[in-house]
Design an enzyme around this catalytic site. Structure first.
Site, mmCIF file in Angstrom:
data_model
loop_
_atom_site.group_PDB
_atom_site.id
_atom_site.type_symbol
_atom_site.label_atom_id
_atom_site.label_comp_id
_atom_site.label_asym_id
_atom_site.label_seq_id
_atom_site.Cartn_x
_atom_site.Cartn_y
_atom_site.Cartn_z
ATOM 1 N N HIS A 1 1.000 -0.889 0.202
ATOM 2 C CA HIS A 1 0.267 0.098 0.060
ATOM 3 C C HIS A 1 1.002 0.942 0.058
ATOM 4 O O HIS A 1 2.105 1.374 0.444
ATOM 5 C CB HIS A 1 -0.941 -0.308 1.240
ATOM 6 C CG HIS A 1 -1.727 0.765 1.573
ATOM 7 N ND1 HIS A 1 -1.596 2.125 1.805
ATOM 8 C CD2 HIS A 1 -3.385 0.823 1.044
ATOM 9 C CE1 HIS A 1 -2.930 3.055 1.529
ATOM 10 N NE2 HIS A 1 -4.222 1.858 1.294
ATOM 11 N N ASP B 1 4.008 -3.931 8.093
ATOM 12 C CA ASP B 1 2.304 -3.196 8.186
ATOM 13 C C ASP B 1 1.412 -4.225 7.943
ATOM 14 O O ASP B 1 1.134 -5.475 7.003
ATOM 15 C CB ASP B 1 2.553 -2.676 6.584
ATOM 16 C CG ASP B 1 0.939 -2.137 6.271
ATOM 17 O OD1 ASP B 1 -0.131 -2.255 7.067
ATOM 18 O OD2 ASP B 1 0.555 -1.685 5.148
ATOM 19 N N GLN C 1 -3.899 -5.145 6.911
ATOM 20 C CA GLN C 1 -4.878 -6.258 6.737
ATOM 21 C C GLN C 1 -5.118 -7.397 7.387
ATOM 22 O O GLN C 1 -5.290 -8.337 6.714
ATOM 23 C CB GLN C 1 -4.760 -6.066 4.941
ATOM 24 C CG GLN C 1 -5.063 -5.149 3.859
ATOM 25 C CD GLN C 1 -7.058 -4.666 4.209
ATOM 26 O OE1 GLN C 1 -7.241 -5.956 4.774
ATOM 27 N NE2 GLN C 1 -6.636 -3.571 3.862
ATOM 28 N N LYS D 1 -9.620 -0.477 10.400
ATOM 29 C CA LYS D 1 -9.970 -1.836 9.603
ATOM 30 C C LYS D 1 -10.621 -2.517 10.630
ATOM 31 O O LYS D 1 -10.202 -4.031 10.285
ATOM 32 C CB LYS D 1 -8.539 -1.930 9.000
ATOM 33 C CG LYS D 1 -8.656 -0.859 7.785
ATOM 34 C CD LYS D 1 -7.836 -1.610 6.983
ATOM 35 C CE LYS D 1 -7.105 -0.129 6.290
ATOM 36 N NZ LYS D 1 -8.039 0.151 5.075
ATOM 37 N N CYS E 1 -4.604 1.928 -4.095
ATOM 38 C CA CYS E 1 -3.781 2.395 -3.298
ATOM 39 C C CYS E 1 -2.558 1.714 -3.198
ATOM 40 O O CYS E 1 -1.398 1.242 -2.747
ATOM 41 C CB CYS E 1 -3.307 3.015 -1.718
ATOM 42 S SG CYS E 1 -4.667 4.340 -2.070
HETATM 43 C C1 PLP Z 1 -2.089 -2.380 3.995
HETATM 44 C C2 PLP Z 1 -2.591 -1.440 3.936
HETATM 45 N N1 PLP Z 1 -1.919 -0.776 4.577
HETATM 46 C C3 PLP Z 1 -2.068 0.559 5.224
HETATM 47 C C4 PLP Z 1 -3.057 1.149 4.983
HETATM 48 C C5 PLP Z 1 -3.320 2.824 4.866
HETATM 49 O O1 PLP Z 1 -3.780 2.572 6.504
HETATM 50 P P1 PLP Z 1 -4.728 4.242 6.506
HETATM 51 O O2 PLP Z 1 -4.920 4.595 5.761
HETATM 52 O O3 PLP Z 1 -5.857 3.552 7.761
HETATM 53 O O4 PLP Z 1 -3.801 4.579 7.270
HETATM 54 C C6 PLP Z 1 -4.292 0.195 4.171
HETATM 55 C C7 PLP Z 1 -5.512 1.445 4.331
HETATM 56 O O5 PLP Z 1 -6.246 0.734 3.046
HETATM 57 C C8 PLP Z 1 -3.630 -0.335 4.209
HETATM 58 O O6 PLP Z 1 -5.128 -1.442 3.299
#
Ligand code: PLP
Length: 424
Positions: A139, A216, A219, A242, A382
């Site tokens: 992402h 990260d 998910q 999430k 993203c």
């Molecule tokens: C794998 C992953 N990393 C990071 C993020 C970013 O999360 P946030 O916008 O809550 O900071 C997302 C959000 O869609 C994501 O799916």
């Protein structure tokens, strides 16, 4: 916590006390209808999940009964709120399997977690010529902060490629690791492909090369129990919204040894022990990294969400989501011209299915589904480099969570067929 193992049950669910209907009853928004009167079929859970009463009521009760700023007031309300805020940190320490609650920092989400590490740890430890490894499935939250860090420092970001199935190429990863590698920043689970990465191997190899690991877990946290100690993870971030929690709250876990050596990221109130006209002395952990008034009520709400998931139980969550994912996988693959991105096997997928439909733009598809009350996501999610890897600019994505039903999966498949016949 390497690759998760899955319970796969045909139609039955492991917890007789828990049924999808009882879960659905906990989510007031699921009673809402669209403008045309259709029931809402919410399949955009990888973007953000909905909220159970327990989270909503908990947050409401803080505002209505016991709200004040934390750590500051010598009065009843502030003391009560501080206790609830710190209790939330304890709940999340358990949720993460962390050793100390001082390793658990409240942030605004995964993005903030990555940026905090990039600025605080990164600016201190990365120098010209160093290498940072990320993967092709990240992402943007877990790539852009590292590109920015590399630019500030004259370091390089190297991108571990994916194989044609969308799995991380572990051989390439091994080849990329060398004495210049200082940081490996990898997602635990893809928000597009629905696949999990082999964290055990990733962390082991990184540590052998003396590199620090940032995971990260945006998910992962909604789907799998976390155990940061068992894996020896250095840093890990996830977002509350999430996993049934509120927005603007997330967690950054950092090993105490790292956090103690890192300079504060943001300056202001709460992160200082003393301030004089000549400067300041930094507060101890975790306050050092929580400058200003924190997201108090959101932190308490996130702890309520973690507690809700604990009560539902990971066995139920795995089995139910695996059933839905398999059903959706099979139903979607039966649609002519539909191509699924990611692993061919639905077993072990993270209840995220991204796909393209021949001669139909994902945005048009999402719009037609929306007219039927079905909410999916269309776009690059993203993850532009991932889409570029597969020679596309966008995809449609359906993602399931604990309150979704088999009927909703069937409605999705019927809706896609209908859209295809209208749009082709
Ligand atoms: C794998 C992953 N990393 C990071 C993020 C970013 O999360 P946030 O916008 O809550 O900071 C997302 C959000 O869609 C994501 O799916």
């Amino acid at each position: 916590m390497g690759r998760p193992s899955f319970l796969f049950l045909e139609e039955t669910l492991p917890m007789s006390a828990t049924s999808v209907q009882t879960i659905r009853d906990d989510f007031p928004i699921l009673r809402q209808k669209t403008a045309s009167g259709a029931p809402i079929v919410y399949l955009d859970n990888a973007a953000s999940t909905q909220h159970p009463w327990s989270v909503l009521k908990k947050m409401e009760s803080v505002y209505t009964d016991r709200y004040a700023n934390v750590h500051r007031g010598i009065h009843f309300l502030s003391e009560h709120c501080t206790e609830a805020y710190e209790q939330a940190r304890e709940t999340l320490t358990d949720f993460l399997g962390a050793q100390f609650s001082s390793e658990v920092l409240f942030t605004s989400g995964t993005t903030m977690g990555a940026n905090l590490v990039a600025h605080s740890w990164g600016d201190k430890n990365i120098k010209a010529g160093d290498e940072i490894l990320i993967s092709e499935m990240e992402h943007h939250s877990n790539s852009v902060p590292w590109f920015q860090l590399a630019k500030r420092k004259g370091a390089a970001v190297k991108v571990i490629p994916l194989d044609d199935k969308g799995d991380l190429n572990l051989n390439a990863y091994k080849e990329f690791l060398n004495e210049k590698t200082k940081l490996v920043a990898i997602t635990a689970a893809s928000n597009v492909l629905g696949s999990y990465n082999d964290l055990e191997t990733i962390v082991l190899l990184a540590h052998r090369a003396d590199a620090v690991v940032f995971i990260d877990a945006a998910q992962w946290a909604p789907h799998q129990p976390l155990n940061v100690q068992k894996l020896g993870i250095d840093f890990l971030a996830f977002s509350g919204h999430k996993m049934l929690g509120p927005t603007a709250i997330g967690i950054l876990y950092g090993k105490q040894t790292h956090l103690e050596e890192m300079p504060p990221f943001l300056g202001g109130g709460s992160m200082v022990k003393t301030v004089t006209n000549r400067g300041f002395e930094v507060a101890k952990l975790p306050e050092k990294f929580e400058a200003g008034t924190p997201p108090i009520v959101e932190a308490i709400g996130l702890a309520a969400a973690a507690e809700y998931l604990r009560q539902v139980g990971w066995d139920f969550i795995h089995a139910h989501l695996q059933n839905l994912t398999t059903r959706a996988h099979n139903a979607l693959l039966a649609i002519e011209g539909l191509d699924l991105l990611g692993p061919a096997d639905p077993i072990g997928k993270n209840s995220v299915l991204s796909f393209t439909l021949e001669n139909v733009h994902p945005h048009d598809l999402a719009q037609i589904l929306d007219q039927q009350g079905i909410a999916i996501r269309a776009g690059h999610h993203c993850a532009m480099p991932l889409h570029q890897r597969f020679g596309i600019t966008s995809s449609a994505r359906a993602s399931f969570y604990i309150y979704n039903t088999a009927e909703e999966v069937d409605q999705l498949a019927t809706g896609i067929r209908k859209a295809a016949s209208l749009l082709r």
